[in-house]
Design a protein around this motif. Structure first.
Motif, PDB file in Angstrom:
ATOM      1  N   THR A   1       0.838  -1.199   0.000  1.00  0.00           N
ATOM      2  CA  THR A   1       0.000   0.000   0.000  1.00  0.00           C
ATOM      3  C   THR A   1       0.869   1.243   0.000  1.00  0.00           C
ATOM      4  OG1 THR A   1      -1.393  -1.271   1.531  1.00  0.00           O
ATOM      5  CG2 THR A   1      -2.064   0.982   1.038  1.00  0.00           C
ATOM      6  N   VAL A   2       0.470   2.224  -0.791  1.00  0.00           N
ATOM      7  CA  VAL A   2       1.254   3.456  -0.896  1.00  0.00           C
ATOM      8  C   VAL A   2       0.326   4.659  -0.738  1.00  0.00           C
ATOM      9  CG1 VAL A   2       1.084   3.513  -3.428  1.00  0.00           C
ATOM     10  CG2 VAL A   2       2.939   4.721  -2.288  1.00  0.00           C
ATOM     11  N   LEU A   3       0.791   5.640   0.005  1.00  0.00           N
ATOM     12  CA  LEU A   3       0.071   6.895   0.209  1.00  0.00           C
ATOM     13  C   LEU A   3       0.567   7.898  -0.821  1.00  0.00           C
ATOM     14  CD1 LEU A   3      -1.899   8.451   2.205  1.00  0.00           C
ATOM     15  CD2 LEU A   3       0.188   9.236   3.351  1.00  0.00           C
ATOM     16  N   LEU A   4      -0.347   8.568  -1.497  1.00  0.00           N
ATOM     17  CA  LEU A   4      -0.005   9.504  -2.567  1.00  0.00           C
ATOM     18  C   LEU A   4      -0.465  10.906  -2.211  1.00  0.00           C
ATOM     19  CD1 LEU A   4      -1.477   7.359  -5.488  1.00  0.00           C
ATOM     20  CD2 LEU A   4       0.887   7.311  -4.680  1.00  0.00           C
TER      21      LEU A   4
ATOM     22  N   GLU B   1      -2.440   6.440  11.129  1.00  0.00           N
ATOM     23  CA  GLU B   1      -2.924   7.705  10.592  1.00  0.00           C
ATOM     24  C   GLU B   1      -1.844   8.339   9.730  1.00  0.00           C
ATOM     25  OE1 GLU B   1      -5.876   9.589  13.906  1.00  0.00           O
ATOM     26  OE2 GLU B   1      -3.737   9.611  14.390  1.00  0.00           O
ATOM     27  N   ALA B   2      -2.276   9.240   8.880  1.00  0.00           N
ATOM     28  CA  ALA B   2      -1.341  10.066   8.135  1.00  0.00           C
ATOM     29  C   ALA B   2      -1.235  11.414   8.832  1.00  0.00           C
ATOM     30  CB  ALA B   2      -1.811  10.258   6.701  1.00  0.00           C
TER      31      ALA B   2
ATOM     32  N   ARG C   1      -3.942  15.439  11.326  1.00  0.00           N
ATOM     33  CA  ARG C   1      -3.894  13.987  11.316  1.00  0.00           C
ATOM     34  C   ARG C   1      -5.123  13.483  10.577  1.00  0.00           C
ATOM     35  NH1 ARG C   1      -3.401  13.163  17.582  1.00  0.00           N
ATOM     36  NH2 ARG C   1      -2.623  11.131  16.900  1.00  0.00           N
ATOM     37  N   ILE C   2      -4.928  12.455   9.744  1.00  0.00           N
ATOM     38  CA  ILE C   2      -5.986  11.962   8.869  1.00  0.00           C
ATOM     39  C   ILE C   2      -6.045  10.437   8.970  1.00  0.00           C
ATOM     40  CG2 ILE C   2      -6.760  11.763   6.467  1.00  0.00           C
ATOM     41  CD1 ILE C   2      -5.343  14.425   5.925  1.00  0.00           C
ATOM     42  N   ASP C   3      -7.194   9.910   9.277  1.00  0.00           N
ATOM     43  CA  ASP C   3      -7.407   8.466   9.372  1.00  0.00           C
ATOM     44  C   ASP C   3      -7.203   7.838   7.992  1.00  0.00           C
ATOM     45  OD1 ASP C   3      -8.375   5.876   9.644  1.00  0.00           O
ATOM     46  OD2 ASP C   3     -10.032   6.456  10.933  1.00  0.00           O
ATOM     47  N   LEU C   4      -6.362   6.812   7.928  1.00  0.00           N
ATOM     48  CA  LEU C   4      -6.088   6.164   6.644  1.00  0.00           C
ATOM     49  C   LEU C   4      -7.300   5.424   6.102  1.00  0.00           C
ATOM     50  CD1 LEU C   4      -2.494   4.781   7.314  1.00  0.00           C
ATOM     51  CD2 LEU C   4      -3.142   6.696   5.835  1.00  0.00           C
TER      52      LEU C   4
END
Length: 689
Positions: A252-255, A306-307, A321-324
């Motif tokens: 999994t990758v966060l963009l 979280e991000a 902060r952002i819930d993935l």
């Protein structure tokens, strides 16, 4: 602040946690050498200490086993330094054009980096072939220039892999200082690559590059490419422009990037968002709302499922902060970790536990950041993630002192045709009436911020009040706010900046409405030029690095193949209606045209054409040209040129706003009504420092 105070400023950036201390980059302009001095410092509760000793060190990364940074001597290209610690790191690359970015595979003892590779015989790669004798360039792509760089297709950015230790020897086999190991050039796409990254376990090495090679038509789509020694392959993403990526796990990758909704050029007003892509399913999910949330171009980090990221919001850049697991979170649904005036420029969250002898490790609930505030040009602070659940209350541990005579601007909220406009009024110390400068930012999809701003402080120290704002077309609000100038680049924004100016004049009797100036750079130069063609209340103007002829811009700017047509349309009548050059004969305001000779964003010919048109119209005008500079002069140009730029700005305003109306011939000679050098707010008195 006076122009000569420039080298008292500093910038803090790239904070990295390392045990019970943090490492940051401190960079400052050095007028004596006419360069920037940048070094790494460790900050603790007991103070700071310098870690590196070259002229230009930056971008530290710290792992359990390996650490690295980019380092260079004065005016030399940056190379990668790596070792078990930052203090023991030594040079491991020797690329002719230098290293741009890097990532460390801490467990695997490898580094992935990007560097430009010159064609044989170009850019000094052959001592017998000077630049003027290089072979002709054969160009077939639509994009072949980059501001601050020049030609790009004959020095593409490529990815390299290098081992940090001799195979099989581990850290004990670290090569000796002075020995530069062999790097392996990886198979990459044809287009430039950037943002090198490793997945957490080191299985994937990846970069970002264009989806398709440039075959003569502009295309803004980009994606993540998975690299190998023999081949590379792209992730199959929706139509989007990816700027940064972070691996959450091996699958999994966060963009961080923009969607391109209409087609591959649909960039106007797009709000950069956070996305999660699953390599197994091929699915991509957007975590943030495309209308109200705009991520700043700062690398997100993963902490506790979280991000942690930074969003641009109405004059601030705020930690959130952002819930993935979220989808489409709006701005009012985000959990903020910093206040609404601090501009965050970088941060780090404790990502690993240190192997201390006593078993104590880094506190996983610690976040450190760098940025700026209304009171300081550079701050370092921290946030206790465990104690913060809603609006953040960061603790500032270190702040760089602002120069003398700095003032705190007043925030203005002004009703406008499209909604409330955020603006600022900065006034000099003492009693008025003060002449007023209306300052307009570039972009247009950018924002003025609450942070301490050198240009505002130089003007107020010289006796000028400054009004500035974020009109329609700006960033930091909503997408509809940003697209409000598409197809009508001047009218909505002009109405807003003038509404804020009028509000400031009406509510502040110590502002002199008879002594008004207007200035702006890039899009701000554009809007300044359009405003003085329509509104003749200003005594003088400064048009800097302006977007002034949309027609020629198409073929000369590094973004010309898509910017003009997306913002002004392809209609020749619409373009002429929005063109400052076409309206130059309506200008009567004395105008200083400032430009950099090597500007490839708004090329120098834009200034030349506009200057000639003003002369033909009989307008009092001068052109000030900075050799060796590009579009970034005011932010990162040579320190002496930055000082000379401030001096030229003050000279122009002193000549035109110093008191009563002056004869144009006297003004052109530099003699105002109060005498040469008189302080603008105190006609006939001694100059104000």
């Amino acid at each position: 602040m006076n122009p000569e105070d420039l080298d008292t400023l500093a910038e803090y950036s790239t904070p990295v946690l390392r045990g019970d201390e943090a490492v940051i980059t401190i960079r400052r302009p050095d007028l004596e050498s006419n360069t920037y001095l940048s070094q790494l410092f460790a900050l603790t509760e007991n103070g700071s200490r310098r870690l590196t000793h070259a002229w230009n060190d930056s971008a530290p990364q710290v792992g359990r086993n390996w650490s690295g940074y980019l380092g260079a001597e004065k005016k030399a290209p940056a190379q990668l330094f790596a070792g078990p610690t930052l203090e023991s790191a030594h040079q491991i690359t020797d690329n002719h054009l230098g290293v741009s970015e890097f990532a460390l595979d801490d467990a695997g003892g490898r580094a992935l980096y990007t560097a430009r590779v010159a064609e044989p015989g170009r850019y000094g790669s052959d001592d017998d072939i000077p630049a003027a004798e290089e072979a002709p360039r054969r160009i077939s792509s639509s994009t072949y220039l980059a501001n601050g760089l020049g030609y790009t297709t004959d020095r593409p950015s490529r990815a390299f892999l290098v081992d940090l230790a001799e195979p099989g020897l581990g850290k004990a086999g670290l090569r000796g200082a002075g020995e530069v190991p062999l790097s392996t050039l990886l198979r990459t796409p044809e287009s430039d690559v950037h943002d090198p990254q490793f997945s957490p376990g080191g299985h994937w090495a990846s970069v970002i590059s264009a989806v398709e090679p440039d075959r003569g038509q502009p295309d803004l789509r980009s994606t993540v490419w998975l690299l190998g020694r023999e081949e590379s392959r792209p992730l199959d993403l929706p139509s989007m422009d990816v700027s940064l990526h972070v691996w959450i796990d091996e699958d999994t990758v966060l963009l961080l990037g923009n969607t391109l909704d209409r087609d591959e050029l649909d960039f106007v007003g797009q709000m950069p968002g956070l996305f999660v892509h699953d390599l197994h399913t091929g699915s991509t999910r957007r975590l943030t709302d495309p209308e109200t949330v705009a991520l700043a171009p700062i690398r997100p980090q993963i902490s506790g499922g979280e991000a942690i990221a930074v969003v641009d919001a109405d004059g601030a850049s705020r930690l959130v902060r952002i819930d993935l697991g979220a989808e489409g979170l709006g701005l009012d649904e985000l959990t903020f970790l910093s206040d609404d005036t601090t501009v965050v420029t970088g941060f780090d969250v404790a990502g690993f536990e240190t192997a201390a002898d006593d078993g104590a490790g880094t506190d996983a609930g610690t976040l450190v950041f760098t940025g700026s505030t209304p009171e300081s040009p550079a701050v370092f602070g921290r946030v206790d993630l465990g104690a913060t659940s809603a609006a953040g209350v960061p603790v500032i541990d270190l702040q760089h002192p602002a120069p003398a005579n700095s003032v705190l601007p007043e925030v203005l909220r002004v009703p406008g045709e499209g909604g409330t406009i955020t603006g600022w009024l900065a006034k000099p110390e003492g009693e008025g009436p003060f002449p007023v400068i209306l300052n307009i930012h570039g972009g247009p999809f950018a924002q003025y911020a609450h942070s301490w701003f050198d240009e505002t402080q130089v003007l107020t120290s010289a006796g000028y009040a400054v009004v500035y704002s974020n009109p329609r077309g700006s960033g930091g609000r909503t997408r509809s706010w940003g697209t409000a100038v598409q197809g009508d680049m001047a009218a909505p924004a002009m109405a807003d900046v003038l509404a804020v100016l009028d509000h400031a004049l009406e509510t502040n009797p110590d502002l002199d409405a008879d002594r008004l100036g207007i200035q702006g750079g890039s899009y701000g130069g554009y809007l300044t030029a359009m405003t003085i063609a329509a509104d003749h209340r200003f005594r003088a103007a400064i048009v800097e690095r302006g977007y002034l002829d949309p027609v020629s811009f198409v073929g000369t700017s590094d973004i010309g193949r898509f910017f003009t047509e997306e913002y002004t349309s392809r209609s020749q009548a619409a373009i002429e209606r929005q063109s400052p050059l076409a309206h130059a004969d309506q200008v009567g305001t004395p105008t200083l045209v400032m430009h950099s000779e090597l500007d490839l964003r708004c090329p120098f010919e834009q200034a030349q054409q506009y200057y000639a048109a003003l002369q033909r119209a009989g307008v009092e005008t001068e052109m000030l040209v900075f050799p060796g500079e590009n579009h970034e002069l005011s932010r990162s140009g040579q320190p002496r040129h930055r000082r000379q730029r401030f001096e030229a700005i003050l000279d122009w305003w002193d000549r035109h706003l110093s008191g009563a109306e002056t004869d144009p011939d006297d003004t052109a000679a530099g003699e105002g009504a109060a005498g040469e050098g008189a302080a603008p707010g105190t006609a006939g008195s001694a100059p104000t420092d």
